[in-house]
Design an enzyme around this catalytic site. Structure first.
Site, PDB file in Angstrom:
ATOM      1  N   GLY A   8       0.537  -1.001   0.128  1.00 47.31           N
ATOM      2  CA  GLY A   8      -0.188   0.171   0.203  1.00 47.31           C
ATOM      3  C   GLY A   8       0.981   1.630   0.249  1.00 47.31           C
ATOM      4  O   GLY A   8       2.036   1.100   0.301  1.00 47.31           O
ATOM      5  N   CYS A   9       0.158   2.353  -0.367  1.00 44.59           N
ATOM      6  CA  CYS A   9       1.080   3.396  -0.376  1.00 44.59           C
ATOM      7  C   CYS A   9       1.802   4.516   1.113  1.00 44.59           C
ATOM      8  O   CYS A   9       2.625   4.311   1.182  1.00 44.59           O
ATOM      9  CB  CYS A   9      -0.207   5.013  -1.026  1.00 44.59           C
ATOM     10  SG  CYS A   9      -1.605   4.819  -0.809  1.00 44.59           S
ATOM     11  N   TYR A  10       0.871   4.253   1.663  1.00 41.68           N
ATOM     12  CA  TYR A  10       1.116   4.895   3.304  1.00 41.68           C
ATOM     13  C   TYR A  10       2.136   3.565   3.799  1.00 41.68           C
ATOM     14  O   TYR A  10       2.822   3.898   4.684  1.00 41.68           O
ATOM     15  CB  TYR A  10      -0.503   4.538   4.150  1.00 41.68           C
ATOM     16  CG  TYR A  10      -1.142   6.040   4.215  1.00 41.68           C
ATOM     17  CD1 TYR A  10      -0.254   7.166   4.104  1.00 41.68           C
ATOM     18  CD2 TYR A  10      -2.124   5.631   4.294  1.00 41.68           C
ATOM     19  CE1 TYR A  10      -1.442   7.824   3.857  1.00 41.68           C
ATOM     20  CE2 TYR A  10      -2.998   6.668   4.025  1.00 41.68           C
ATOM     21  CZ  TYR A  10      -2.876   7.999   3.879  1.00 41.68           C
ATOM     22  OH  TYR A  10      -3.456   8.901   3.799  1.00 41.68           O
TER      23      TYR A  10
END
Lengths: 345, 345, 345, 345
Positions: free
Chosen positions: B144-146
């Site tokens: 995921g990005c985070y």
């Protein structure tokens, strides 16, 4: 490899040149200059170019084949003249060599031309109209951002004589067009959630646009009303251009729109960097890319041609077009280093 | 040339994959799918990809070596399983194969895992931590990005044991992280000139971050308080991470900051896509680039480590990292197709 | 009618004072000053105040009951002292009279205090905590924008002793907080589509926040890690505050959240300008209004209190709070002139 | 006190009505309706209106003197008719009663008029042109946002006959003009850092503008080319209007500009909500205020009148003008509830 010097790399056009040229397969950045930041490492000043490990110097160092000048006008011509004298080619991103008339230069830039002896040889660097001249030029005047969008939008119609030579260009630009200047008017808090016209009494790009359109008008004088606006965005220009259709110049009814599209498609059919769009374009289609999107249509109720065009003002409107010009001047593939697609969203 | 299929090309991650892969020197886009837009030309739907002349199909057509799935979770795992069965490798951009615990998957995604039989072989695709496993994997779960921004920010400190295993990650993301969903909360008029926290009671990326940090914590349980915020910008994540320094884990006074920087520099010294910055970074340094910028510092008054990290959520946080994983999976140069510099300003 | 002088009306806080006071039912703007723009008409310089027909003067002219100083620190204290000597009350929007310790002032503002003899009588103008003292004060130090949001967020918890006195405040501000300064870093093209932390090594509002929290901590020393960030928006502050709950200070399980909400509701139950929200707030709920929205919650996994607060930095964070203070100092209705609702969207 | 019902309070125009009317000294909000959110508390749905403690109902409840309908067209006329039959006055913010021609309504709204029997009595609610008729009307058609800006910009010139009746209106609007619709095209990520024209083949506000200009043209047919654009901002409209000056209609040289300014100043000299500006305006000068700023100038090179006008599309372009109309219909002070200054920056 073409050895390149970038003069004034720390402005927006200069740093965009560095970004593009650092990935150019047949050019190498040999030297980058900047006044107040001389002595600093480029990657400290411009961390988005972290991969480019160079020191900013006050003057171009070492041997170069071509310089790009992103200096302000007046300073730019003087600097460029010294390179031309040494056999180095030059692309001038400033306005110094764009206007062919010394008198117009003086009227709009409020100073005598700094280098009139080089003016005649300078070629106006709009490849789609002047490709041949650019290919053999030593000095190219890179067009302004608004003129690039405006001339590419209207040249097919002016050249074909389908419109009256009295055009209105309502242009809208992102804020980076103003350069990296610490002025109150360009502060985020002043520009954000705001929209305004500026240079309402006359903008320097008007005579440049007029000159560009007149060059394809077969002698007809062209009147240009040019009104620039500031959009709360960083990059992008959209020009909405209006002109009355000449009676009988295009077909009747639905045929009119078809004729106009055919004209534009034909005019740009071999151009890699001009795209005649099938739907009204948005500036973001060009973000970071060397593309001009052109959309011609008409208002049948008022018998008026409307052409919308979009560019990224820092790419096709400045650094990208400058590299396109360099490619032509050095016999390289015209799109070398310029194949990047737009970033969306 | 690696033949690639992009499943769900019309979302933000999918279109970003198309942009990157269309310029990849050793891969070719063989097929692009989309549900509601099947049958349309890609360049009509996504005019910024005007150069890509393909038709969107409902299913992957022809033979491919690898598929990227940008489908929503649940749908993604099922689709991928069918390709794995045919010997096609897969990079899953959805969350389906990220969490190793079936129970955590159920707790956070409110459904049973759609493909538990493939979970064990899936490799978490953070190349800086799992390069070797990725190189031999057939199925990579793209982070995921985070989690990408957060784990890269904290892994060196966790692994070295210099902080207490109780971290706060205050993360801020541009709106494209929410995908291209027609929801009121993501309308321009709702987001612009506005700032808010969201998923305040718990975000699905928290267990993924915790799992990633625990993987390098030598067995210590790590507590993670994760608070995401929505920034009125399109792209970019900045994570500000806080943790108490363990007594005696770094030097005293000025030495503490030096020790921390040395640790981070050493940890990432061979990484092309992680840059340990000498000054606090801004998200725009990464716009369009596959870079994670990490800046470790400390608050000496509170004896607290602070690490700031930035990525472009659609590149290093999604499509770029997916291509980086593909490069590893096929033995290509890790940076192939990913050398683009950030667009600034 | 209270006769008001606004010193330095041309900055963002000053012009916001003019906007609010021009509609105040019991105050009248008697004089407005500005240095470089003295002699100009206010409505030419600030066309959004077109209804206010006044001339900007270099010094306050005529008789006034109170002055608001929106001068920079150092200059502000000196100017204010001269008015106090003449029996004119003063609200100082600069930082000069906020810190009670001369030594901290020197440490953080890098200069000796310009008016130490008035420091003791100055009242810190946070009405929700110091209403009584403000009511009888001649000199009020208007709080900083970050301290307003931060202290109102944490004071109930600190005072009740439910958290450890070691807090992290991760704060995010719109750009108008930097004032109307022509600096490169605040240009639209630098801030837009960008997000960054700043003053990472220490911000002047940290000691002010610490002092404010210590004032309600019953003697306990409070450690504050304060990290400000710049949001690409014009107005608004959101502070996300973190602290460990003290063991046993609130109930178990679901009871914890209820106890915390009860504490905050009770603390602010008579406050017109603090709203304890039932859902996570967004800055735009406060745009143009003198409201602070506070949302307390907890992360049960990490046993941590989280409080989110929002204000409009130019209203409750500056000019609006200054008028609230004036209302108290003159025995007017506290909300006079301040009943405007937020503008949304 | 005038008792008011707001129909469809949850859209952008409706919530703006609630904001303005909640502070109106001579009106009281008696009932607010909304379809999908009926039963909810207004302050939960619209937290920026936290002070307004009302429940949203499906239909107007209790007795009201006037209703404002912010329903979509078609639905609006039907709902309004039922109130008019009961002697309740109505201001229709939808387009239903704006166009006087049933045929034009059908052509542009693709449906038969829902209430032709009320069309004749409806008064077009542009107070600056129709004040007297509005004062005695039971049904007022509140003008569209673009028509308000465009007609106020051009009416003085058309009425005085100084321009050819063939005008171009290049208009730019913030995104809130599209209403609170969950459509992909209005997502933040699609609009931000982007600029585009829309409704390029014809926008419904064109015939409304044409009708408004023809009403003051002394019988001359007026051609209108109208081109709307979407600006990445929430509120604000700027219209740039172009028309050829009639030969001899204004003085020569510098005298032309003076004559034009005199004409506009004289036309609007008694108008509280139209401001003839001395410098080119910006939309933000009107943010939250019921002001239209008009700036007439000319391009002497092309002998062309240019008029720039600005409004806040939700205030003078919708809710504010609606309240202005209500004030006239009930014999109240025209500016009651509308004295708020613009929020700047």
């Amino acid at each position: 490899m073409v050895k390149v010097g970038i003069i004034n790399v720390t402005g927006y056009a200069g740093m965009e040149l560095a970004r593009i040229l650092s990935r150019h397969p047949e050019a190498t950045i040999a030297s980058v200059t900047g006044r107040s930041l001389a002595g600093k490492r480029l990657s400290d000043v411009l961390p988005h170019l972290a991969g480019l490990d160079m020191t900013i110097t006050e003057e171009v160092t070492g041997s170069v084949d071509v310089v790009f000048s992103a200096l302000p006008h007046q300073a730019s011509a003087q600097k460029i003249a010294s390179f031309l004298g040494k056999g180095v080619k030059a692309v001038d991103i400033s306005a110094d060599f764009r206007l062919k008339s010394l008198q117009e230069y003086k009227e709009w830039y409020h100073a005598d031309h700094p280098c009139p002896e080089r003016l005649e040889e300078a070629v106006y660097g709009l490849p789609e109209l002047n490709r041949k001249e650019i290919s053999s030029a030593a000095l190219v005047a890179n067009p302004g951002c608004y003129p690039t969008a405006s001339i590419l939008a209207l040249a097919p119609a002016i050249k074909a004589g389908i419109i009256e030579p009295d055009v209105i260009i309502d242009a809208k630009s992102g804020v980076s067009g103003a350069g990296q200047k610490a002025e109150l008017g360009y502060l985020f808090s002043e520009v954000n959630e705001n929209f305004r016209a500026y240079s309402v009494d006359g903008h320097r790009h008007m005579p440049e646009i007029r000159q560009g359109l007149q060059a394809v008008s077969a002698g007809a004088k062209v009147d240009v009303t040019f009104m620039p606006h500031l959009v709360p965005m960083t990059r992008g220009i959209l020009a909405t251009c209006y002109a009355k259709l000449r009676p009988g110049s295009v077909g009747q009814g639905e045929k009119a729109a078809v004729d106009i599209r055919d004209l534009y498609n034909s005019f740009y059919k071999n151009e890699r960097f001009v795209q005649v769009a099938g739907a009204p374009p948005a500036t973001k289609q060009t973000l970071g890319a060397n593309t001009c999107v052109v959309y011609p249509t008409l208002d049948p109720r008022a018998n008026r041609l409307i052409v919308i065009s979009c560019i990224d003002n820092l790419v096709k409107g400045a650094a990208g077009q400058a590299v396109q010009n360099m490619n032509l001047m050095f016999g390289l593939e015209e799109s070398a280093g310029l194949r990047q697609l737009a970033l969306y969203p």
